[in-house]
Design a protein around this motif. Sequence first.
Motif: not given
Length: 669
Positions: A415, A418-420, A422, A436, A438, A454, A467
Amino acid sequence: MNPLGPGDPLRLGPYRLVGVLGAGGMGKVYFGHDDQGRPAAVKVLLPQLSNDRHMVQRFLREAEAARTVTGRGVARVLAAQTEGGRLWIASEFLAGPTLEEAVTGQGPLPEQAVRALAASLADTLGTIHRAGLVHRDLKPANIVLTSSGPRVIDFGIARPEHGLTLTTTGQVPVTPGYGAPEQVLGQRVGPAADVFSLGAVLAYAASGVRAYTGGHVAAVQYEVVHGEPDLSRVPGPLSALIGPCLAKDPAARPTPDLIRTAFAAPRRAERIWRQGPLAEDIRARETGAQQWSTLPGTVVASPPGRRRLLAGLAVGAAVLGAGGGTAAWLLGGREAEGASGRKGAKAGARTWGPLAVADPFSPPAVVVDGTVVFGAKDGGLVAYGAEDGRQKWRAPNVTASAELVALPGGLIAAADGGGTVHALDAASGKEKWAAEMEAALLLAGNGDCLFAVTHDGDIRALDTRTRKPRWTARTEFGSGYARASEDHLVLQSDAGAITALELRTGALALFRAKGNRFGSIPAVHEGLAVVGGGSLIAIRIEDDEDVWTLAPESGQDWGSPTVDGGHVYVVAGTTLHCRRLSDGAKVWATDIQSVPIPSTRPQVLGDLVCDVTGKDPDSFDAIALRKDTGRPAWNHPQGSQKSLKLTSDGKRLFLLQNETATAVWGGTD
């Protein structure tokens, strides 16, 4: 201080260099002076690293971490060259002993001196915290006693407060006995951790002995987390003031402002550093520094032309003794060894490394399809070949502190800030998808789901095919550890509370609020959840029934378990146990002189089980025992007191310790 050698520069910017104070994995520190004879400690990036963009960023990032800290309590930075030619940073040279040297040489400080020390250090910590940083490594060796008062040095592991969630790492980046319990356990570290360190420092200054001791490093760590400080030699009035600083609960510790007020430094406290034996020591060191700065022929003019100098970067200072010097703010770690990938190596022998490439705060490495992935010391992730130790790729935009999770298809999930989330291909580092979520902390992965905590503290399941979030559950989890089976996500919080959620819906399957004293990494196998803590418990998830429970072994807690082949491997006290999964019966138990740290667990390596041993009081090492008998097979010495994190791919053991990564051959073909 050592003389300059071949290849050492004679001059950097306005500074003439006259000796070497020390060297580390990233740079050298020189003693120098300008054309006015003013001394400085000049840190230089090693020339072989000057073309490495990531190393340059690392060099400057550590300086930036302390740039915003100003005041009398820290070393001033005089100038720096940050582009063109060799990169260097010059900081104020502090002539004086460290607190550790002063107490070792002259004994405990008088009560009034301890009060003055406490007030000064508390004021400095307040300055550091107001700048948004946490020092994280306050100890006697990082406090220099000068004629103008104590100075705090070494911002090498200082981090912004908002970026200090360290989970499942087992990393203790400070001298054992000075790091706070939450730091030892790999939990979130905030300003209160510096207050705990201050309490331990003051206890040492007042008594001449550490508040937490033990026969080996692991025992000291255990006492910090579970024991009580020994303040028996601290004078009564000071003991009552120091005790609250050492509270287990960070919220119960006083603030720096309260500490400064409570210790009530005596009037004209600055005189303490200017009279008596301590002052004589300081003056002797000042004289030595002055002599080195005024040797005939050493004064040089400032170089012509305009130099780009970046002022105000605070990185700590080197401390010069009357008969020698030490660089107190160097980066740790050894020079990286070239990858060897030796085939046919002896069991327990190094196949590659140590490579000085790891983030000290990285979670244990994750191994996927022959690739080892972990946090890079210059930020982001880095991947190396498991067999040959050659770098494969880097991913600078994600953070290892949010944890790494292996996903099907040879993917690694990480991550960003920003909490995205990958998903990266483990072999190439190429991003396959992003979503996304969080996510503040990645917990586990299972088939087509990824689970995370989160930023709001909820547990969220992400469907890795669509996703999209599959469900979000509100729990009392907070932070801790998790494992996923085919049907359930099992969580154990830092406080020991046990939760199981159904994977399909996120519905609550079981919850035990009282928990098990503290958290551990659960093991999940065929409908059973095995958790450590005050007791070792095997729980049948379906009906929330205990299959078996083992009380504390010899009064000692249980660590994080590993299940393999119908057996449970787990540390209790200083002993590694093999227990039957079916009924908890003991198969064997071997003393490895290591205490259970919740964020680490035994690693299976073929017919061996591996863990960290503290048999050498000066080093955390890797040890392998035979799974059938518990007899030692081999030991891999590390030569470092930094905590050690292990990962296995079934053939090799991968070791992360401080900034180094090493691969060890297990002996299994």
